[in-house]
Design a protein around this motif. Structure first.
Motif, PDB file in Angstrom:
ATOM      1  N   GLN A   3       0.853  -1.177   0.000  1.00 48.82           N
ATOM      2  CA  GLN A   3       0.000   0.000   0.000  1.00 48.82           C
ATOM      3  C   GLN A   3       0.893   1.233   0.000  1.00 48.82           C
ATOM      4  O   GLN A   3       1.942   1.254   0.659  1.00 48.82           O
ATOM      5  CB  GLN A   3      -0.917   0.004   1.214  1.00 48.82           C
ATOM      6  N   LEU A   4       0.482   2.266  -0.730  1.00 48.50           N
ATOM      7  CA  LEU A   4       1.291   3.469  -0.919  1.00 48.50           C
ATOM      8  C   LEU A   4       0.510   4.687  -0.470  1.00 48.50           C
ATOM      9  O   LEU A   4      -0.661   4.836  -0.821  1.00 48.50           O
ATOM     10  CB  LEU A   4       1.673   3.607  -2.396  1.00 48.50           C
ATOM     11  N   ALA A  33      10.502  -1.863  -8.233  1.00 51.52           N
ATOM     12  CA  ALA A  33      10.711  -0.593  -8.899  1.00 51.52           C
ATOM     13  C   ALA A  33       9.564   0.345  -8.537  1.00 51.52           C
ATOM     14  O   ALA A  33       8.425  -0.091  -8.340  1.00 51.52           O
ATOM     15  CB  ALA A  33      10.760  -0.789 -10.400  1.00 51.52           C
ATOM     16  N   MET A  34       9.882   1.627  -8.440  1.00 47.02           N
ATOM     17  CA  MET A  34       8.891   2.630  -8.069  1.00 47.02           C
ATOM     18  C   MET A  34       8.892   3.754  -9.093  1.00 47.02           C
ATOM     19  O   MET A  34       9.932   4.070  -9.695  1.00 47.02           O
ATOM     20  CB  MET A  34       9.227   3.205  -6.695  1.00 47.02           C
ATOM     21  N   TYR A  94       0.141  14.336  -8.077  1.00 52.75           N
ATOM     22  CA  TYR A  94       1.294  13.457  -8.213  1.00 52.75           C
ATOM     23  C   TYR A  94       1.000  12.123  -7.536  1.00 52.75           C
ATOM     24  O   TYR A  94       0.583  12.089  -6.370  1.00 52.75           O
ATOM     25  CB  TYR A  94       2.535  14.104  -7.611  1.00 52.75           C
ATOM     26  N   TYR A  95       1.241  11.061  -8.288  1.00 51.58           N
ATOM     27  CA  TYR A  95       0.970   9.704  -7.810  1.00 51.58           C
ATOM     28  C   TYR A  95       2.273   8.904  -7.767  1.00 51.58           C
ATOM     29  O   TYR A  95       3.072   8.979  -8.703  1.00 51.58           O
ATOM     30  CB  TYR A  95       0.017   8.973  -8.745  1.00 51.58           C
ATOM     31  N   CYS A  96       2.445   8.130  -6.722  1.00 51.18           N
ATOM     32  CA  CYS A  96       3.527   7.152  -6.759  1.00 51.18           C
ATOM     33  C   CYS A  96       2.933   5.786  -7.084  1.00 51.18           C
ATOM     34  O   CYS A  96       1.745   5.536  -6.846  1.00 51.18           O
ATOM     35  CB  CYS A  96       4.327   7.119  -5.461  1.00 51.18           C
ATOM     36  N   TRP A 116      -0.960   1.692  -6.814  1.00 57.34           N
ATOM     37  CA  TRP A 116      -0.941   3.149  -6.877  1.00 57.34           C
ATOM     38  C   TRP A 116      -1.361   3.758  -5.548  1.00 57.34           C
ATOM     39  O   TRP A 116      -2.198   3.186  -4.826  1.00 57.34           O
ATOM     40  CB  TRP A 116      -1.893   3.645  -7.974  1.00 57.34           C
ATOM     41  N   GLY A 117      -0.776   4.920  -5.249  1.00 63.17           N
ATOM     42  CA  GLY A 117      -1.237   5.690  -4.117  1.00 63.17           C
ATOM     43  C   GLY A 117      -2.440   6.535  -4.497  1.00 63.17           C
ATOM     44  O   GLY A 117      -2.878   6.529  -5.655  1.00 63.17           O
ATOM     45  N   GLN A 118      -2.917   7.299  -3.541  1.00 71.04           N
ATOM     46  CA  GLN A 118      -4.115   8.102  -3.760  1.00 71.04           C
ATOM     47  C   GLN A 118      -3.800   9.453  -4.398  1.00 71.04           C
ATOM     48  O   GLN A 118      -4.711  10.148  -4.865  1.00 71.04           O
ATOM     49  CB  GLN A 118      -4.864   8.317  -2.439  1.00 71.04           C
TER      50      GLN A 118
END
Length: 126
Positions: A3-4, A33-34, A94-96, A116-118
């Motif tokens: 979870q991000l 990888a990110m 911006y999403y990580c 994906w993050g929020q």
């Protein structure tokens, strides 16, 4: 399951700096990888930067090369995006994202990431 959670967005004047962070859950993060992507209103999500599982490989979009730096701290299971010399056109959410395939190379397409993050809003005023 990774979870991000992104943080650090905000409002900044053109020419200023901001650092956004992406905190991950799960130690297996260290093998993934990110990437950072961004999406402005009415536009498609676009690649910003990516980093390999051990930080040894990085890629940047031409539009941010020389201004943005991606890094990771595997001990803190966190990825950072340092943004300098910000421009109004950098305004976006911006999403990580994480590619949870074991030690996959960092990709530049959103399709290569499966978690994906929020998102966090970055607004650059002129």
């Amino acid at each position: 399951q990774v979870q991000l959670v992104e943080s650090g967005g905000g409002l900044v004047q053109a020419g200023g700096s901001l650092r956004v962070s992406c905190a991950a859950s799960g130690r297996t993060f260290n093998n993934y990888a990110m990437g950072w992507f961004r999406q402005a209103p009415g536009k498609e999500r676009e690649f910003v930067a990516a980093i390999g599982w051990n930080g040894g490989t990085t890629y940047y979009a031409d539009s941010v090369k020389g201004r943005f730096t991606i890094s990771r701290d595997n001990a803190k299971i966190t990825v950072y995006l340092q943004m300098n010399s910000l421009k109004p056109e950098d305004t976006a959410v911006y999403y990580c994202a994480s590619n949870t395939v074991y030690r996959a190379r960092p990709g530049v397409s959103p399709n290569e990431y499966n978690t994906w993050g929020q998102g966090t809003q970055v607004t650059v005023s002129s």
